[in-house]
Motif scaffolding. Structure first.
Motif, PDB file in Angstrom:
ATOM      1  N   ASP A 283       6.079   1.091   9.028  1.00 50.96           N
ATOM      2  CA  ASP A 283       4.856   0.317   9.241  1.00 50.96           C
ATOM      3  C   ASP A 283       4.793  -0.873   8.293  1.00 50.96           C
ATOM      4  O   ASP A 283       4.299  -1.950   8.659  1.00 50.96           O
ATOM      5  CB  ASP A 283       3.632   1.208   9.047  1.00 50.96           C
ATOM      6  N   TYR A 284       5.290  -0.670   7.069  1.00 49.93           N
ATOM      7  CA  TYR A 284       5.317  -1.785   6.111  1.00 49.93           C
ATOM      8  C   TYR A 284       6.252  -2.887   6.603  1.00 49.93           C
ATOM      9  O   TYR A 284       5.893  -4.072   6.585  1.00 49.93           O
ATOM     10  CB  TYR A 284       5.760  -1.286   4.744  1.00 49.93           C
ATOM     11  N   VAL A 285       7.442  -2.524   7.064  1.00 49.59           N
ATOM     12  CA  VAL A 285       8.393  -3.519   7.573  1.00 49.59           C
ATOM     13  C   VAL A 285       7.811  -4.227   8.799  1.00 49.59           C
ATOM     14  O   VAL A 285       7.986  -5.437   8.987  1.00 49.59           O
ATOM     15  CB  VAL A 285       9.740  -2.857   7.905  1.00 49.59           C
ATOM     16  N   ALA A 286       7.066  -3.494   9.624  1.00 50.94           N
ATOM     17  CA  ALA A 286       6.481  -4.072  10.838  1.00 50.94           C
ATOM     18  C   ALA A 286       5.432  -5.133  10.530  1.00 50.94           C
ATOM     19  O   ALA A 286       5.090  -5.938  11.407  1.00 50.94           O
ATOM     20  CB  ALA A 286       5.872  -2.975  11.706  1.00 50.94           C
TER      21      ALA A 286
ATOM     22  N   ARG B  17       9.245   7.655   5.283  1.00 49.94           N
ATOM     23  CA  ARG B  17       8.760   7.901   3.918  1.00 49.94           C
ATOM     24  C   ARG B  17       7.552   7.012   3.625  1.00 49.94           C
ATOM     25  O   ARG B  17       7.383   5.931   4.192  1.00 49.94           O
ATOM     26  CB  ARG B  17       9.870   7.597   2.914  1.00 49.94           C
ATOM     27  N   ARG B  18       6.710   7.446   2.694  1.00 47.19           N
ATOM     28  CA  ARG B  18       5.617   6.612   2.218  1.00 47.19           C
ATOM     29  C   ARG B  18       6.163   5.589   1.220  1.00 47.19           C
ATOM     30  O   ARG B  18       7.034   5.914   0.397  1.00 47.19           O
ATOM     31  CB  ARG B  18       4.537   7.462   1.546  1.00 47.19           C
ATOM     32  N   VAL B  19       5.664   4.383   1.292  1.00 46.18           N
ATOM     33  CA  VAL B  19       6.151   3.323   0.408  1.00 46.18           C
ATOM     34  C   VAL B  19       6.003   3.728  -1.054  1.00 46.18           C
ATOM     35  O   VAL B  19       6.862   3.432  -1.893  1.00 46.18           O
ATOM     36  CB  VAL B  19       5.400   2.008   0.695  1.00 46.18           C
ATOM     37  N   GLY B  20       4.931   4.448  -1.375  1.00 43.47           N
ATOM     38  CA  GLY B  20       4.680   4.832  -2.759  1.00 43.47           C
ATOM     39  C   GLY B  20       5.684   5.811  -3.327  1.00 43.47           C
ATOM     40  O   GLY B  20       5.712   6.025  -4.544  1.00 43.47           O
TER      41      GLY B  20
ATOM     42  N   ARG C 290      19.561  -0.779   5.132  1.00 47.48           N
ATOM     43  CA  ARG C 290      19.920   0.612   4.913  1.00 47.48           C
ATOM     44  C   ARG C 290      18.685   1.481   4.654  1.00 47.48           C
ATOM     45  O   ARG C 290      18.639   2.280   3.723  1.00 47.48           O
ATOM     46  CB  ARG C 290      20.918   0.741   3.760  1.00 47.48           C
ATOM     47  N   LEU C 291      17.674   1.312   5.506  1.00 52.35           N
ATOM     48  CA  LEU C 291      16.420   2.029   5.347  1.00 52.35           C
ATOM     49  C   LEU C 291      16.084   2.913   6.546  1.00 52.35           C
ATOM     50  O   LEU C 291      15.009   3.535   6.565  1.00 52.35           O
ATOM     51  CB  LEU C 291      15.265   1.043   5.120  1.00 52.35           C
ATOM     52  N   THR C 292      16.965   2.985   7.532  1.00 57.03           N
ATOM     53  CA  THR C 292      16.650   3.750   8.736  1.00 57.03           C
ATOM     54  C   THR C 292      16.295   5.199   8.398  1.00 57.03           C
ATOM     55  O   THR C 292      15.321   5.754   8.923  1.00 57.03           O
ATOM     56  CB  THR C 292      17.829   3.710   9.720  1.00 57.03           C
ATOM     57  N   ALA C 293      17.044   5.804   7.502  1.00 61.71           N
ATOM     58  CA  ALA C 293      16.789   7.201   7.155  1.00 61.71           C
ATOM     59  C   ALA C 293      15.505   7.379   6.346  1.00 61.71           C
ATOM     60  O   ALA C 293      14.997   8.506   6.229  1.00 61.71           O
ATOM     61  CB  ALA C 293      17.977   7.765   6.371  1.00 61.71           C
ATOM     62  N   LEU C 294      14.980   6.283   5.803  1.00 65.17           N
ATOM     63  CA  LEU C 294      13.774   6.357   4.976  1.00 65.17           C
ATOM     64  C   LEU C 294      12.541   5.836   5.690  1.00 65.17           C
ATOM     65  O   LEU C 294      11.468   5.743   5.072  1.00 65.17           O
ATOM     66  CB  LEU C 294      13.972   5.549   3.683  1.00 65.17           C
TER      67      LEU C 294
ATOM     68  N   HIS D 273       0.852  -1.188   0.000  1.00 64.25           N
ATOM     69  CA  HIS D 273       0.000   0.000   0.000  1.00 64.25           C
ATOM     70  C   HIS D 273       0.889   1.239   0.000  1.00 64.25           C
ATOM     71  O   HIS D 273       1.708   1.440   0.899  1.00 64.25           O
ATOM     72  CB  HIS D 273      -0.918   0.001   1.219  1.00 64.25           C
ATOM     73  N   GLY D 274       0.714   2.071  -1.013  1.00 61.77           N
ATOM     74  CA  GLY D 274       1.621   3.198  -1.210  1.00 61.77           C
ATOM     75  C   GLY D 274       1.614   4.222  -0.103  1.00 61.77           C
ATOM     76  O   GLY D 274       2.585   4.976   0.067  1.00 61.77           O
ATOM     77  N   GLN D 275       0.526   4.291   0.708  1.00 62.18           N
ATOM     78  CA  GLN D 275       0.438   5.298   1.757  1.00 62.18           C
ATOM     79  C   GLN D 275       1.058   4.839   3.071  1.00 62.18           C
ATOM     80  O   GLN D 275       1.191   5.632   4.003  1.00 62.18           O
ATOM     81  CB  GLN D 275      -1.026   5.683   1.985  1.00 62.18           C
TER      82      GLN D 275
END
Length: 259
Positions: A97-100, A133-136, A126-130, A90-92
């Motif tokens: 939250d997506y990783v969780a 961000r919204r997945v989309g 290497r996603l801590t800084a992101l 889901h792009g929003q």
């Protein structure tokens, strides 16, 4: 230690057609296995058997010595994670939250423990800084790293991936396989791009029309005879100054030109 996955003469028929025929393979815990073969060889079907999404028509699939088909879904989800060819997100959703979502099979775990697992998964990819961000808004490579972070957060013993490098550029493909190579779990990936196999795989399983044609170290599977016979291309093992072992280069044969 018992094998993470053990297939005993597993066969599969779909709509009356034999898709897999007497496949026997033992994958010890921690092995990184690449599954290769022509289109239609049975790679995706084999992964679906290993995930418990399909039951063998004959034979058996064991997970840690237990019949995979008999394990309840929640128990399988705590042991096996799957990355499909076309992952939907889901792009929003925020990246964190997506990783969780990978923690769903571990709903009974304390929230602080799950938060620590998600933090570690984001850092590994290497996603801590992101994470906010919204997945989309992610690029293709960033999204694929988020997918891997999600399944790492699931804490599986076995990670199954069906063509995980599709639609990625060469540099991003290499980065993706480097992430997989660093995981201390069983990783089984169906790969279309043969030149990427050596980057992460300890073993290669070559399928041909649903049967095992070879199962060995990459250098012993990617021989000129096997590669030409099964893929109709040539392979050259070339030494490079900064590599410990030769690199396999795959090239279509030169066409025969009339004079």
């Amino acid at each position: 230690m018992k094998p993470a996955l053990d297939l005993h003469s597993a066969s599969l028929q779909l709509q009356g057609r034999a898709v897999l025929d007497e496949v026997s393979v033992s994958v010890p815990f921690g092995t990184h296995l690449a599954v290769v073969g022509r289109n239609g060889a049975g790679k995706s079907s084999l992964l679906r058997l290993m995930a418990g999404r399909l039951k063998p028509t004959r034979g058996q699939v064991l997970l840690g010595g237990l019949d995979l088909a008999a394990l309840p879904g929640p128990q399988r989800a705590r042991q096996i994670a799957v990355v499909h060819q076309h992952e939907q997100a889901h792009g929003q959703l925020r990246v964190r939250d997506y990783v969780a979502l990978g923690r769903i099979p571990h709903a009974a775990a304390p929230p602080c423990e799950s938060a620590q697992v998600v933090d570690a998964s984001l850092a590994h990819c290497r996603l801590t800084a992101l994470q906010d961000r919204r997945v989309g808004t992610l690029s293709g490579g960033e999204l694929q790293r988020a997918v891997i972070a999600r399944v790492i957060a699931q804490q599986p013993r076995v990670l199954l991936l069906d063509e995980p490098t599709n639609h990625l550029d060469l540099r991003t493909r290499a980065d993706m396989l480097d992430l997989l190579a660093a995981l201390d779990v069983t990783v089984i990936a169906a790969l279309h791009e043969l030149s990427l196999v050596q980057r992460f795989a300890h073993r290669v399983l070559l399928l041909d029309a649903g049967r095992v044609a070879a199962d060995d170290a990459p250098a012993r599977v990617f021989t000129p005879e096997l590669v030409r016979g099964h893929f109709d291309i040539d392979v050259f093992h070339l030494p490079l100054p900064d590599r410990a072992r030769p690199v396999a280069v795959f090239e279509a044969p030169e066409p025969v030109r009339s004079s």
